[in-house]
Write an enzyme that holds these catalytic residues in place. Structure first.
Site, PDB file in Angstrom:
ATOM      1  N   LYS A  93       0.772  -1.102   0.131  1.00 34.62           N
ATOM      2  CA  LYS A  93       0.061  -0.030   0.114  1.00 34.62           C
ATOM      3  C   LYS A  93       1.055   1.188  -0.052  1.00 34.62           C
ATOM      4  CE  LYS A  93      -4.511   1.339   2.209  1.00 34.62           C
ATOM      5  NZ  LYS A  93      -5.314   1.134   3.094  1.00 34.62           N
TER       6      LYS A  93
ATOM      7  N   GLU B 279     -19.576  -5.782  10.490  1.00 32.92           N
ATOM      8  CA  GLU B 279     -20.468  -5.173  11.184  1.00 32.92           C
ATOM      9  C   GLU B 279     -21.521  -5.896  11.760  1.00 32.92           C
ATOM     10  OE1 GLU B 279     -18.703  -2.450   7.802  1.00 32.92           O
ATOM     11  OE2 GLU B 279     -19.593  -4.450   7.953  1.00 32.92           O
TER      12      GLU B 279
ATOM     13  N   ARG C   3     -25.259  -2.204   7.741  1.00 30.69           N
ATOM     14  CA  ARG C   3     -25.014  -3.532   7.495  1.00 30.69           C
ATOM     15  C   ARG C   3     -25.253  -4.644   8.898  1.00 30.69           C
ATOM     16  NH1 ARG C   3     -19.566  -4.305   4.115  1.00 30.69           N
ATOM     17  NH2 ARG C   3     -20.886  -4.672   2.336  1.00 30.69           N
TER      18      ARG C   3
END
Length: 631
Positions: free
Chosen positions: A286, A371, A399
């Site tokens: 990243k 979640e 969610r």
């Protein structure tokens, strides 16, 4: 900062109007394309802001995918969309990158209406495998042959939905390629020459023809079918980390170096020739190619405009943010109550839990992008006497809705929900707007819902909700408020009670949360009364009925969709008490609002000072006596 460059300053990129142009280039030119792509990405995002580190990490992968596969006919489905900027640049949108995340400009995520190359809209995580599998099934039903590629990160793979899709896909023979972009090395072994060699071998036509040929020859022999299967799995299991994915029914390849373009293109070409469910594991870094982002990819995940030379970002607005208010409160509350535990679904920094995690590591739980699990985990903790605080964005709590309703509220468990990013969120747009939480939460029995007017009230309402012996939700917006300094200590507010902020005549504005400040400005022009309602549920019925008795027009003002929102709660209260005072309900419209600044979004919703004043004046003119109900 240097003068902005244009796509013309990048000669190879300037010649790529679509992936067809990229596919026309020889393999030995792809490295130069990737170098220009990374430089152009860095240049443009340093000026617009947006998601940076993820895109820098997938430059080579994006080039390889569009070079090998015949997009858009082959369906390329990106997960979340944080890493989608290189994809946008290569699919005809390079010239519009200066408009990224601005009103009427390019979205920061994937949008089907923006480009035919955006095969599936994204913004939330872990959807790509399900979507791509659905497309593959549809293509098979129509007798159409095309490739379906789902690109998903190792973080997104932590969500249950991704594994549900993998489990289903492995039982089918649909043509699906899942590319795992592992940029944290959290589930992989180190990448090196041996694993690269194995990837080439395992994905080659020769290996797979031998593999299938061996099955064909040996499987019919008595007792050999199980032996062949076990031999194959043991051999691959000893040299690759893909046993899990193989058991799910995928042909697993990898891990390979996601920045090695020749290796990527060769492997993808080999895998393209195969059929059925395939899984390619690539390891990337990243922030690749920009030292500050490589050194701190979390900070450079989402950026404001910044100086490329120093990495210094433009400062976000002054004053303490609501997230900062929550951060201070949760640490102070934990110091006072050892039962408090904090839970977040992979949003430690965004939700303001960094200091808590450092101070109370044994009481901090980051459950990854899960979640549903976060909410039911809190329910389980509450069953055993802990007092969980779930720090979550409004759009992500959607969610975990079934768990909120069934596991927490139905059992009336003592869980506090600190719901950040409630209301409009600006440049992140429709996928991240917290426009619906009042509507979807207030209909749930046992669940209390509160909305602070400012930072000071946010801290007090968080403590009030925490001390309430049942489920309670406090919604607060992104960014800073009006500058109200929170008091020290852990003071609470009267349960279910609002307050009068201003006394006027004729019109009473019942304002919820952030809209109290706007209501006070409106009231100055109209000499109206203003009530800061604080609670949406339980609603302060006494205050509502007093307002109805003393004024000829009521106006509700909220930063939530009007349908089912706080204004609806007021209308229900009036109806229950046979009160026919005219009521105007102002809030967000019944549509998804495009990205822009928060001010632009509010203007689009008709929630500017001028708009609200004009709307109230029209209502007064239409109802001079105050007896005709307004729809």
């Amino acid at each position: 900062m240097a003068e902005p460059s244009s796509i013309a300053d990048y000669p190879l990129l300037a010649g790529i109007a679509s992936p067809a142009d990229l596919r026309a280039l020889p393999d030995n030119r792809l490295g130069a394309v990737a170098a220009e792509l990374r430089a152009f990405l860095l240049d443009t995002v340093s000026r617009t802001g947006g998601h940076l580190a993820a895109g820098l990490g997938v430059v080579e992968l994006t080039v390889a995918l569009h070079h090998v596969f015949n997009t858009p006919d082959d369906r390329l489905v990106w997960d979340v969309g944080h890493q989608a900027y290189p994809h946008k640049i290569l699919t005809g949108r390079a010239g519009r990158m200066a408009s990224l995340r601005q009103k009427d400009g390019l979205s920061g995520f994937l949008k089907r209406e923006e480009s035919e190359y955006d095969a599936f809209g994204a913004g939330h995580s872990s959807t790509s495998i399900s979507a791509a599998l659905g497309m593959a099934i549809a293509a098979k039903a129509r007798g159409e042959h095309r490739e379906h590629i789902a690109v998903i990160g190792d973080g997104a793979l932590s969500a249950g939905m991704a594994f549900e899709a993998l489990n289903h896909a492995g039982s089918l023979d649909a043509d699906l390629l899942v590319v795992l972009n592992d940029n944290d090395m959290s589930i992989s072994s180190p990448v090196g020459a041996v694993s690269n060699y194995l990837a080439r071998v395992l994905s080659s036509r020769f290996y797979n023809s031998v593999r299938e040929g061996g099955k064909t020859v040996l499987s019919p022999l008595p007792g050999m079918k199980d032996l062949v299967h076990r031999w194959e799995e043991h051999m691959k299991g000893m040299v690759t980390p893909g046993t899990l994915f193989e058991e799910l029914g995928f042909n697993y390849i990898g891990p390979i170096d996601g920045h090695d373009l020749p290796l990527l293109t060769r492997t993808l070409r080999n895998m393209k020739r195969l059929r059925g469910p395939r899984f390619l594991h690539v390891v990337t870094k990243k922030g690749r190619g920009y030292a500050p982002a490589e050194g701190d990819p979390c900070v450079y995940h989402g950026v404001t405009p910044f100086d490329q030379d120093t990495g210094e970002m433009a400062r976000k607005g002054g004053g303490k943010s609501y997230t900062g208010v929550f951060s201070d409160w949760v640490c102070d509350a934990a110091a006072a109550d050892e039962r408090l535990v904090a839970i977040t679904p992979a949003m430690c920094e965004g939700s303001g839990l960094v200091r808590f995690a450092q101070t109370y590591p044994q009481r901090y739980f980051d459950v990854a992008i899960a979640e549903q699990h976060a909410v039911t985990l809190a329910a389980g903790m509450a069953c055993e006497g802990l007092k969980p605080v779930v720090a979550i964005y409004s759009t992500f709590l959607q969610r975990g809705y079934d768990q909120l309703l069934h596991d927490v509220a139905l059992q009336n468990l003592d869980v506090t929900f600190a719901v950040d990013r409630a209301g409009l969120v600006g440049a992140d747009g429709a996928t991240h707007a917290g426009s619906f939480d009042v509507s979807y939460a207030r209909c749930i029995p046992n669940l209390a819902v509160a909305a602070p007017a400012d930072e000071a009230e946010c801290r007090a309402l968080l403590q009030t909700a925490y001390e309430h012996p049942g489920p309670a939700l406090v919604r607060y917006p992104r960014g800073a408020g009006v500058g109200a300094q929170p008091a020290q200590g852990l003071a609470t507010l009267p349960w279910g009670k609002g307050e009068w902020r201003r006394q006027g005549r004729d019109v009473a504005i019942l304002a919820f949360g952030t809209q109290v400040a706007l209501a006070e400005q409106v009231a100055e022009q109209l000499n109206a009364s203003v009530a800061n309602m604080r609670f949406i549920k339980p609603l302060d019925d006494e205050l509502v009925l007093q307002a109805a008795a003393d004024h000829r027009l009521l106006v509700t003002l909220e930063e939530n969709v009007v349908m089912g929102g706080a204004g609806s709660a007021v209308a229900e209260c009036l109806s229950a008490h046979d009160c026919t005072v005219p009521l105007v309900q102002l809030g967000l419209p019944d549509r998804y609002q495009a990205h822009g600044t928060q001010a632009e979004q509010l203007a689009d919703a008709g929630l500017t000072l001028e708009d609200v004043v004009a709307r109230i004046r029209r209502a007064l003119q239409a109802n001079p006596s105050g007896h005709q109900h307004l729809a």
